[in-house]
Design an enzyme around this catalytic site. Structure first.
Site, mmCIF file in Angstrom:
data_model
loop_
_atom_site.group_PDB
_atom_site.id
_atom_site.type_symbol
_atom_site.label_atom_id
_atom_site.label_comp_id
_atom_site.label_asym_id
_atom_site.label_seq_id
_atom_site.Cartn_x
_atom_site.Cartn_y
_atom_site.Cartn_z
ATOM 1 N N GLU A 167 34.696 38.319 37.061
ATOM 2 C CA GLU A 167 34.080 39.174 36.399
ATOM 3 C C GLU A 167 33.628 38.873 35.195
ATOM 4 O O GLU A 167 32.492 39.336 34.705
ATOM 5 C CB GLU A 167 35.121 40.546 36.510
ATOM 6 C CG GLU A 167 35.351 41.076 37.806
ATOM 7 C CD GLU A 167 36.378 40.615 38.655
ATOM 8 O OE1 GLU A 167 36.859 39.533 38.240
ATOM 9 O OE2 GLU A 167 36.545 41.050 39.642
ATOM 10 N N HIS A 205 45.488 49.112 40.207
ATOM 11 C CA HIS A 205 43.997 49.423 40.808
ATOM 12 C C HIS A 205 43.765 50.945 40.537
ATOM 13 O O HIS A 205 42.829 51.377 41.324
ATOM 14 C CB HIS A 205 44.128 49.220 42.389
ATOM 15 C CG HIS A 205 44.106 47.717 42.840
ATOM 16 N ND1 HIS A 205 44.838 46.936 42.273
ATOM 17 C CD2 HIS A 205 43.183 47.183 43.675
ATOM 18 C CE1 HIS A 205 44.497 45.509 42.864
ATOM 19 N NE2 HIS A 205 43.632 45.778 43.669
HETATM 20 C C1 LIG Z 1 40.100 40.708 38.879
HETATM 21 C C2 LIG Z 1 39.867 41.253 40.490
HETATM 22 N N1 LIG Z 1 38.870 41.341 40.991
HETATM 23 C C3 LIG Z 1 38.451 41.600 42.136
HETATM 24 C C4 LIG Z 1 39.531 41.902 43.038
HETATM 25 C C5 LIG Z 1 39.543 42.624 44.338
HETATM 26 N N2 LIG Z 1 39.960 41.583 45.515
HETATM 27 C C6 LIG Z 1 41.116 41.310 45.874
HETATM 28 S S1 LIG Z 1 41.872 40.198 46.575
HETATM 29 C C7 LIG Z 1 40.088 39.384 46.738
HETATM 30 C C8 LIG Z 1 39.835 38.222 47.364
HETATM 31 C C9 LIG Z 1 40.794 37.253 46.992
HETATM 32 O O1 LIG Z 1 40.384 36.114 47.678
HETATM 33 P P1 LIG Z 1 41.447 34.773 47.653
HETATM 34 O O2 LIG Z 1 41.764 34.790 46.364
HETATM 35 O O3 LIG Z 1 40.820 33.754 48.386
HETATM 36 O O4 LIG Z 1 43.081 35.510 48.287
HETATM 37 P P2 LIG Z 1 43.383 35.759 49.681
HETATM 38 O O5 LIG Z 1 42.987 37.425 49.778
HETATM 39 O O6 LIG Z 1 42.343 35.024 50.654
HETATM 40 O O7 LIG Z 1 44.738 35.579 49.724
HETATM 41 C C10 LIG Z 1 39.436 40.505 45.784
HETATM 42 C C11 LIG Z 1 38.059 40.206 45.415
HETATM 43 C C12 LIG Z 1 40.899 42.011 42.510
HETATM 44 N N3 LIG Z 1 42.143 42.356 42.855
HETATM 45 N N4 LIG Z 1 40.922 41.462 41.206
#
Ligand SMILES: Cc1ncc(C[n+]2csc(CCOP(=O)(O)OP(=O)(O)O)c2C)c(N)n1
Ligand SMILES: [Mg+2]
Lengths: 368, 325
Positions: free
Chosen positions: B60, B129
């Protein structure tokens, strides 16, 4: 459907599960029969807990987000099974497996998901925010990457206190693109902190495959080189390999107080969360292949059957017991009370929760 | 007039602006291939292609900052935050860079960026959130903040935001995404800084924004039917610029004010509105101003308690009766 994403996991890590090359590694060879069975049991418990959660979610008793760990069990199981008294862990929102591994009970975990006061966070945290500091588990963090500096700080505290310990800070493959993660990497290396950054690379961050999100020099762990840190890649479908390679990083943390980045290739079988219809970004065939050929729980079961540590009967018993435990946890969660309205304003400030003769502030710190 | 959802209204606004101005670019996590985490941008990639609709990594601070930089050279980025809660990792960009660049350059530079996404509690996702940062952000001169409550306003405010030459932060609400309402077929905007009287009344003014408007309208109906009270509901729509005149005109008519917001009370938007009313219409008031906001604590996870933590119809009715007592 969009064209299936190209798999980014190195081919060598996708070989069908077979006998583990790492069975003879000292950290694995030294395990007693009972310890091996216990490790398998923990993996099975994670699997059955998560699968039970799906049903409860579908019954509408769990709301919000529910991120499942099914497929990734060997990561938490392998790494956490090595930890000692002064080793700590912290992770993101996909945190149930880690919780069960450190010894949290299914009851408190399940009750948290349904928002009960008997939950591990008294119904205040939810699925993404499990905590068990008494078990060196510092959460459960909802903001992607936010836990990386905290884990670095836990390692700093361990070092400051003169303890021989470490902190394992887990994150996903998408989290490596958060600025906070890079700042944590630099601090960890600059100050020689005993932190192990564990990148659980399941190939996707939500609906984005790794190659659509991340520029890297061959693998994500290798970014460590830019910070003069050690790194390794691990097949996360083989719990023995996870243990063997994590043990090296732990030794580095304990004996040299140096950080490591470990990238563990793994796979999630379900959508990003229960809200993800999982229809646009990967092929059903891909999921099937992982499930059938590389399942970490089945692979370890096979391993232990070959080693004659497990028998099919014992395995069945273990799995049935895990399912029964999850069923009981579901009932416990159902029968537990909610927090009360008065609970909403508890646990905001230490001062407010501990007012007494020694309190000097006259200020109002909670407003109506 | 078509009846469309709040989500569709936002999408229509973006679609029309993408067509009108080829400098408009949509960017954010999962906005393109996945069609948006909340499907607000659904179909836009297909229609406008990957140059205009861009998926970003989970960075972000990086991509919002990039959007601010691009806006300085004439691009008109519309950046999606999956949740406004995630704006906190990009706070420096959002506040320091976007909010100050014009001032610090003595007016040489402007920053026509839109940052949008949901900012609400009530969805059982816990404290990290569920942030509602409209008050925090609106407290910075240089930044504009709007909070639409209806499909009509969502579309009109979004279009105004995209055409505006300053940073405009649009705070949506996931609970409202499926709400339907009438939206004109022809081009229109809802100007920034113009509040809307959503219900006309004579006995009490309720000032609200975002979903609190919907809650207040329901409460107003009950107050009318069960208590015979005529309530006027003023929807701020825009937090900054704040339409002082519409608020004051209503209070001058009803002589009583209840302020409702889903924020936490301390330094909330309504703390500012209360100050405004007492400073400019003190003599008009027949009773102290009351407020209903979320109970002053981080957002609780337990859904049953969260519903009580936030302003709900019962709490608004009860508080209104106190102002009227
Ligand atoms: C700063 C922030 N941006 C966006 C999100 C929304 N979000 C939650 S999980 C996620 C994907 C994360 O993927 P990854 O790091 O690969 O972990 P996985 O879910 O595959 O375990 C997103 C975009 C968030 N929680 N925090
Ligand atoms: Mg991932």
């Amino acid at each position: 459907m969009a064209k299936p994403a190209v798999l980014t996991h190195p081919e060598s890590l996708k070989r069908p599960a077979g006998p583990s090359e790492y069975a003879k590694d000292p950290v694995n060879a030294s395990l007693s029969k009972a310890e091996k069975i216990a490790l398998y049991t923990k993996m099975a418990r994670i699997r059955h807990f998560e699968q039970r959660c799906i049903r409860i979610y579908q019954q509408g008793k769990i709301g919000g987000f529910l991120h499942l760990y099914v497929g990734q069990e060997a990561v938490a199981a392998g790494t956490i099974s090595l930890l000692g008294k002064h080793d700590h862990i912290i992770t993101g929102y996909r945190d149930h497996g880690h919780g069960l591994m450190v010894g949290m009970g299914m009851n408190e975990c399940m009750a948290e998901l349904t928002g009960r006061v008997t939950g591990c966070s008294q119904g205040k945290g939810g699925s993404m925010h499990y905590f068990a500091p008494d078990k060196n588990y510092w959460g459960g963090h909802g903001i992607v990457g936010g836990q990386a500096p905290l884990g670095t700080g836990l390692a700093y505290a361990v070092k400051y206190l003169g303890l021989k310990g470490s902190c394992l800070a887990y994150m996903g493959d998408g989290a490596v693109n958060q600025g906070a993660v890079h700042e944590a990497y630099n601090l960890a290396s600059l100050w020689d902190l005993p932190v192990i950054f564990v990148v659980e690379n399941n190939g996707y961050s939500m609906g984005t495959s790794q190659e659509r999100s991340t520029a890297h020099p061959g693998c994500l762990a290798k970014r460590a080189e830019g910070y003069n840190m050690a790194w390794d890649v691990i097949n996360g479908h083989d719990v023995y390999e996870v243990r063997a390679k994590t043990a090296i990083a732990l030794k580095r943390a304990h004996e040299e107080s140096k950080p490591t980045v470990l990238e563990i290739f793994t796979y999630r079988y379900f959508g990003h969360s229960m809200a993800d219809p999982d229809k646009t970004y990967r092929d059903k065939e891909e999921i099937k292949e992982y499930r059938e050929k590389k399942d970490p729980v089945l692979a370890f079961e096979q391993e232990l059957l070959r080693e004659k540590v497990l028998t099919p009967e014992l395995s069945l018993q273990i799995n049935e017991a895990a399912m029964a435990e999850a069923d009981k946890a579901a009932v416990f969660a159902d029968e537990s009370p909610d927090p009360t309205v008065a609970d909403i304003t508890k646990h905001i400030y230490w001062e407010e929760d501990n007012r007494g003769p020694k309190t000097t502030s006259r200020g109002t710190i909670i407003f109506e | 007039m078509a009846v469309i959802s709040y989500r569709e209204a936002l999408r229509a606004a973006m679609r029309e602006e993408l067509k009108r101005d080829d400098k408009v670019v949509i960017m954010g996590e999962e906005v393109a291939q996945f069609n948006g985490a909340y499907k607000v941008t659904e179909g836009l990639l297909k229609e406008f292609g990957p140059k205009r609709i861009v998926d970003t990594p989970i960075s972000e601070a990086g991509f919002i900052g990039l959007g601010i930089g691009a806006s300085m050279l004439g691009i008109r980025p519309v950046m999606e935050l999956m949740f406004w809660s995630f704006s906190y990792v990009a706070f420096d960009q959002i506040v320091n860079n976007a909010g100050n660049i014009r001032y610090m350059s003595g007016g040489l530079i402007n920053c026509p960026i839109v940052i949008r996404g949901p900012a609400n509690g009530g969805t059982n996702v816990g404290a990290t959130h569920s942030h509602t940062p409209e008050a925090i952000l609106a407290s910075h001169p240089g930044i504009k903040v709007v909070c639409p409550a209806t499909p009509y306003d969502a579309k009109g405010l979004m279009k105004a935001a995209i055409r505006d030459n300053d940073p405009v932060y649009v705070m949506e609400n996931t609970i409202l995404y499926n709400d339907k309402g009438e939206v004109p077929d022809e081009d229109y905007i809802v100007p920034l800084g113009v509040a809307d009287v959503k219900r006309v009344g004579t006995d009490l003014t309720i000032v609200a924004h975002g979903r609190a408007v919907i809650t207040s309208l329901k409460a107003a109906e009950i107050l009318e039917k069960e208590h015979g009270v005529s309530v006027e509901v003023v929807d701020l729509r825009s937090i900054r610029p704040l339409d002082e005149e519409t608020i004051l005109a209503s209070v001058r008519k009803t002589h009583r004010a209840l302020l409702v917001e889903e924020n936490k009370p301390f330094c909330g938007v309504d703390a500012q509105v209360a100050y405004l009313i007492q400073s400019k219409a003190f003599d008009e008031l027949d009773a102290p101003i009351h407020r209903v906001s979320s109970i002053d604590a981080p957002q609780i996870y337990c859904k049953r308690m969260e519903d009580l933590q936030m302003p709900n119809v019962e709490r608004v009715v009860a508080e209104a009766l106190k102002v009227l007592a």
